[in-house]
Scaffold this motif. Structure first.
Motif, PDB file in Angstrom:
ATOM      1  N   TRP A  93      40.912   2.594  66.195  1.00 15.24           N
ATOM      2  CA  TRP A  93      40.754   4.555  65.417  1.00 15.24           C
ATOM      3  C   TRP A  93      41.678   5.399  64.490  1.00 15.24           C
ATOM      4  CZ3 TRP A  93      41.873   9.460  67.130  1.00 15.24           C
ATOM      5  CH2 TRP A  93      41.416  10.998  66.899  1.00 15.24           C
ATOM      6  N   GLU A  94      42.881   5.132  64.578  1.00 15.90           N
ATOM      7  CA  GLU A  94      44.102   6.373  64.432  1.00 15.90           C
ATOM      8  C   GLU A  94      44.049   5.216  63.001  1.00 15.90           C
ATOM      9  OE1 GLU A  94      44.764   6.717  68.701  1.00 15.90           O
ATOM     10  OE2 GLU A  94      44.238   4.237  67.341  1.00 15.90           O
ATOM     11  N   GLN A  95      44.014   4.080  62.490  1.00 12.63           N
ATOM     12  CA  GLN A  95      44.307   3.545  60.920  1.00 12.63           C
ATOM     13  C   GLN A  95      43.368   4.176  60.207  1.00 12.63           C
ATOM     14  OE1 GLN A  95      44.117  -0.678  62.203  1.00 12.63           O
ATOM     15  NE2 GLN A  95      46.159  -0.653  61.688  1.00 12.63           N
ATOM     16  N   ARG A  96      41.907   4.087  60.792  1.00 16.15           N
ATOM     17  CA  ARG A  96      40.073   4.551  60.391  1.00 16.15           C
ATOM     18  C   ARG A  96      40.512   5.730  59.693  1.00 16.15           C
ATOM     19  NH1 ARG A  96      36.081   2.761  65.129  1.00 16.15           N
ATOM     20  NH2 ARG A  96      35.976   3.741  64.158  1.00 16.15           N
ATOM     21  N   LEU A  97      41.177   6.807  60.713  1.00 14.77           N
ATOM     22  CA  LEU A  97      41.953   8.246  60.012  1.00 14.77           C
ATOM     23  C   LEU A  97      42.661   8.642  59.219  1.00 14.77           C
ATOM     24  CD1 LEU A  97      39.069   8.784  62.274  1.00 14.77           C
ATOM     25  CD2 LEU A  97      40.018  10.768  62.742  1.00 14.77           C
ATOM     26  N   GLU A  98      43.388   7.224  59.236  1.00 14.83           N
ATOM     27  CA  GLU A  98      44.738   7.640  58.391  1.00 14.83           C
ATOM     28  C   GLU A  98      44.673   8.418  57.297  1.00 14.83           C
ATOM     29  OE1 GLU A  98      48.413   5.653  56.200  1.00 14.83           O
ATOM     30  OE2 GLU A  98      47.116   4.056  57.642  1.00 14.83           O
ATOM     31  N   ALA A  99      43.642   8.090  56.348  1.00 12.81           N
ATOM     32  CA  ALA A  99      43.318   8.510  54.611  1.00 12.81           C
ATOM     33  C   ALA A  99      43.022  10.008  54.826  1.00 12.81           C
ATOM     34  CB  ALA A  99      42.632   7.823  54.189  1.00 12.81           C
ATOM     35  N   ALA A 100      41.914  10.194  55.459  1.00 12.49           N
ATOM     36  CA  ALA A 100      41.230  11.170  55.734  1.00 12.49           C
ATOM     37  C   ALA A 100      41.891  12.177  56.546  1.00 12.49           C
ATOM     38  CB  ALA A 100      40.034  11.054  57.056  1.00 12.49           C
ATOM     39  N   LEU A 101      42.870  12.160  57.325  1.00 12.85           N
ATOM     40  CA  LEU A 101      43.568  13.043  57.763  1.00 12.85           C
ATOM     41  C   LEU A 101      45.242  13.204  56.918  1.00 12.85           C
ATOM     42  CD1 LEU A 101      44.881  12.192  61.139  1.00 12.85           C
ATOM     43  CD2 LEU A 101      43.550  13.946  61.038  1.00 12.85           C
ATOM     44  N   ARG A 102      45.754  12.628  55.762  1.00 12.70           N
ATOM     45  CA  ARG A 102      46.429  13.121  55.078  1.00 12.70           C
ATOM     46  C   ARG A 102      45.574  13.947  53.997  1.00 12.70           C
ATOM     47  NH1 ARG A 102      49.900   8.953  51.885  1.00 12.70           N
ATOM     48  NH2 ARG A 102      50.446  10.070  50.006  1.00 12.70           N
ATOM     49  N   PHE A 103      44.236  13.665  53.563  1.00 12.47           N
ATOM     50  CA  PHE A 103      43.886  14.100  52.177  1.00 12.47           C
ATOM     51  C   PHE A 103      42.987  15.032  52.521  1.00 12.47           C
ATOM     52  CE2 PHE A 103      45.028   9.569  51.462  1.00 12.47           C
ATOM     53  CZ  PHE A 103      46.200  10.173  50.078  1.00 12.47           C
ATOM     54  N   GLU A 104      42.305  15.418  53.827  1.00  6.70           N
ATOM     55  CA  GLU A 104      41.375  16.391  53.977  1.00  6.70           C
ATOM     56  C   GLU A 104      40.248  16.712  53.105  1.00  6.70           C
ATOM     57  OE1 GLU A 104      44.321  19.897  55.341  1.00  6.70           O
ATOM     58  OE2 GLU A 104      45.934  18.604  56.720  1.00  6.70           O
ATOM     59  N   PRO A 105      39.636  15.657  52.928  1.00 11.26           N
ATOM     60  CA  PRO A 105      38.332  15.646  51.624  1.00 11.26           C
ATOM     61  C   PRO A 105      38.003  16.804  52.319  1.00 11.26           C
ATOM     62  CG  PRO A 105      38.850  13.785  53.594  1.00 11.26           C
ATOM     63  CD  PRO A 105      39.749  14.627  54.040  1.00 11.26           C
ATOM     64  N   GLU A 106      36.617  17.002  51.527  1.00 11.78           N
ATOM     65  CA  GLU A 106      35.428  18.115  51.879  1.00 11.78           C
ATOM     66  C   GLU A 106      34.237  17.107  52.667  1.00 11.78           C
ATOM     67  OE1 GLU A 106      33.594  19.974  48.112  1.00 11.78           O
ATOM     68  OE2 GLU A 106      35.240  18.479  46.789  1.00 11.78           O
ATOM     69  N   LEU A 107      34.327  15.954  52.241  1.00  5.96           N
ATOM     70  CA  LEU A 107      33.251  15.020  53.219  1.00  5.96           C
ATOM     71  C   LEU A 107      34.169  13.775  53.754  1.00  5.96           C
ATOM     72  CD1 LEU A 107      30.703  15.772  54.224  1.00  5.96           C
ATOM     73  CD2 LEU A 107      30.062  14.200  51.683  1.00  5.96           C
ATOM     74  N   ALA A 108      33.880  13.234  54.806  1.00  3.04           N
ATOM     75  CA  ALA A 108      33.923  12.146  55.607  1.00  3.04           C
ATOM     76  C   ALA A 108      32.870  11.677  56.402  1.00  3.04           C
ATOM     77  CB  ALA A 108      34.687  12.549  56.176  1.00  3.04           C
ATOM     78  N   SER A 109      32.707   9.999  56.488  1.00  5.64           N
ATOM     79  CA  SER A 109      31.466   9.471  56.483  1.00  5.64           C
ATOM     80  C   SER A 109      32.165   9.578  58.764  1.00  5.64           C
ATOM     81  CB  SER A 109      31.835   8.113  56.437  1.00  5.64           C
ATOM     82  OG  SER A 109      32.688   7.146  56.928  1.00  5.64           O
ATOM     83  N   LEU A 110      30.746   9.839  58.934  1.00  9.69           N
ATOM     84  CA  LEU A 110      31.436   9.143  60.677  1.00  9.69           C
ATOM     85  C   LEU A 110      30.232   8.910  61.561  1.00  9.69           C
ATOM     86  CD1 LEU A 110      32.986  10.036  63.096  1.00  9.69           C
ATOM     87  CD2 LEU A 110      32.078  12.721  63.343  1.00  9.69           C
ATOM     88  N   ASN A 111      30.458   7.179  61.601  1.00 18.77           N
ATOM     89  CA  ASN A 111      29.619   6.392  62.154  1.00 18.77           C
ATOM     90  C   ASN A 111      29.435   7.019  64.231  1.00 18.77           C
ATOM     91  OD1 ASN A 111      31.141   4.839  60.434  1.00 18.77           O
ATOM     92  ND2 ASN A 111      29.533   4.170  60.976  1.00 18.77           N
ATOM     93  N   MET A 112      28.164   7.211  64.462  1.00 19.19           N
ATOM     94  CA  MET A 112      27.839   7.980  65.332  1.00 19.19           C
ATOM     95  C   MET A 112      27.045   6.551  66.690  1.00 19.19           C
ATOM     96  SD  MET A 112      27.955  11.455  64.054  1.00 19.19           S
ATOM     97  CE  MET A 112      27.730  11.645  65.936  1.00 19.19           C
ATOM     98  N   GLY A 113      27.760   5.753  66.529  1.00 17.59           N
ATOM     99  CA  GLY A 113      27.553   5.045  67.812  1.00 17.59           C
ATOM    100  C   GLY A 113      28.010   3.489  67.657  1.00 17.59           C
TER     101      GLY A 113
END
Length: 310
Positions: A93-113
């Motif tokens: 989970w930490e690896q998967r969020l690395e880029a989004a946490l750094r760049f804080e995009p307008e939109l990010a994907s999020l798998n729901m299960g």
């Protein structure tokens, strides 16, 4: 779903399922991802869904430094950059969020299960493999759980959504995932308007049957009413048929080489832009217009910025 005459066309540029030996058109290096992203925008895509890859081997990579090599060009295009939090089934989970946490995009994907997410089929076909990792990576998808627990989802919603103003493309691979999203909506951890992305045809998820999309659309309407925009895609050979169906239902389209390497039966796509052009033509034949990024930002209530400025 919320009504919109204009179709939002998303393009998923490279993903983490297909391997380099499957298609020479699959973008691997930052330069290739940037080039294909800009071409997709020119063809009509308003959202670019992005993963990164090791530029030497083509393996899926969570490394924010690799993302940094192509994100500025994509942001400069004016398109909405949608950074994955799915990464690959092999990442933490930490690896998967690395880029989004750094760049804080307008939109990010999020798998729901959490789910079985199997993509081993190509391993059973004879081909010349370019890299040693490819065959085992495909085969091992049969013995890997794609983890998206309630705890992981909540942490993502809080750290990206509440703390950084990121909004989400909620990826739903089965009907139960819609109910999971409703759970977090009821807890006020997500706020409308929602971008609900139905994903069909992944082994382990709901099948690519037109009746399944009708059912998911009906359940989404029951759960979210006018608080959501519905997008959908089916993987592989089902891509064009489901782009047509969702556009006819009044929803929105996702295409791209992440989801399908072909443009027609037995014909590999030359680029992501070729698939975008086909999706645009389908929507226009159905009397829909194509939403430009400015319109999409209004529809989805996006913040309009990332930490990488053009």
């Amino acid at each position: 779903m919320k009504a919109s005459q204009a179709v939002i066309v998303s393009c998923a540029l490279t993903g983490a399922v297909h391997t380099p030996s499957m298609s020479g058109a699959l973008p691997i290096t930052p330069a290739q991802i940037a080039e294909q992203g800009l071409e997709a925008v020119a063809a009509g895509a308003s959202i670019l869904h992005v993963h990164a890859r090791n530029p030497r081997t083509g393996q899926p990579s969570p490394n924010a430094e690799v993302f940094a090599e192509f994100l500025p060009q994509l942001v400069a295009s004016g398109a909405i950059v949608n950074i994955t939090t799915g990464g690959s089934t092999r990442m933490t989970w930490e690896q998967r969020l690395e880029a989004a946490l750094r760049f804080e995009p307008e939109l990010a994907s999020l798998n729901m299960g959490s789910m079985n997410f199997v993509f081993s089929g190509p391993a059973r076909r004879e081909r010349q493999w370019q890299f040693d990792w490819e065959l085992d990576y495909l085969r091992n998808s049969e013995d890997t759980i794609f983890s998206n627990t309630f705890t992981q989802i909540e942490r993502t919603l809080r750290t990206l959504g509440q703390d950084r103003g990121v909004r989400f493309e909620f990826e739903c691979y089965d009907v139960g995932h819609l109910y999971t999203l409703a759970h977090f909506l009821d807890r006020n951890l997500v706020t409308p308007p929602l971008l609900v992305q139905c994903v069909l045809g992944v082994a382990g998820g709901i099948g690519a049957d037109p009746a399944n999309l009708v059912h998911m659309a009906a359940i989404a309407d029951k759960l979210f009413g006018q608080d959501h925009y519905l997008s959908a895609f089916a993987v592989g050979r089902h891509q064009a048929a489901f782009a047509t169906q969702i556009a006819a239902l009044g929803g929105h389209i996702r295409v791209g080489l992440e989801d399908n390497l072909y443009i027609g039966p037995g014909q590999l796509a030359a680029s992501n832009a070729q698939q975008v052009g086909k999706a645009v033509a389908i929507a226009q034949e159905l009397g829909r217009t194509i939403a430009e990024p400015k319109k999409v930002r209004e529809l989805l209530a996006l913040k309009g910025t990332t930490r990488i400025e053009p």
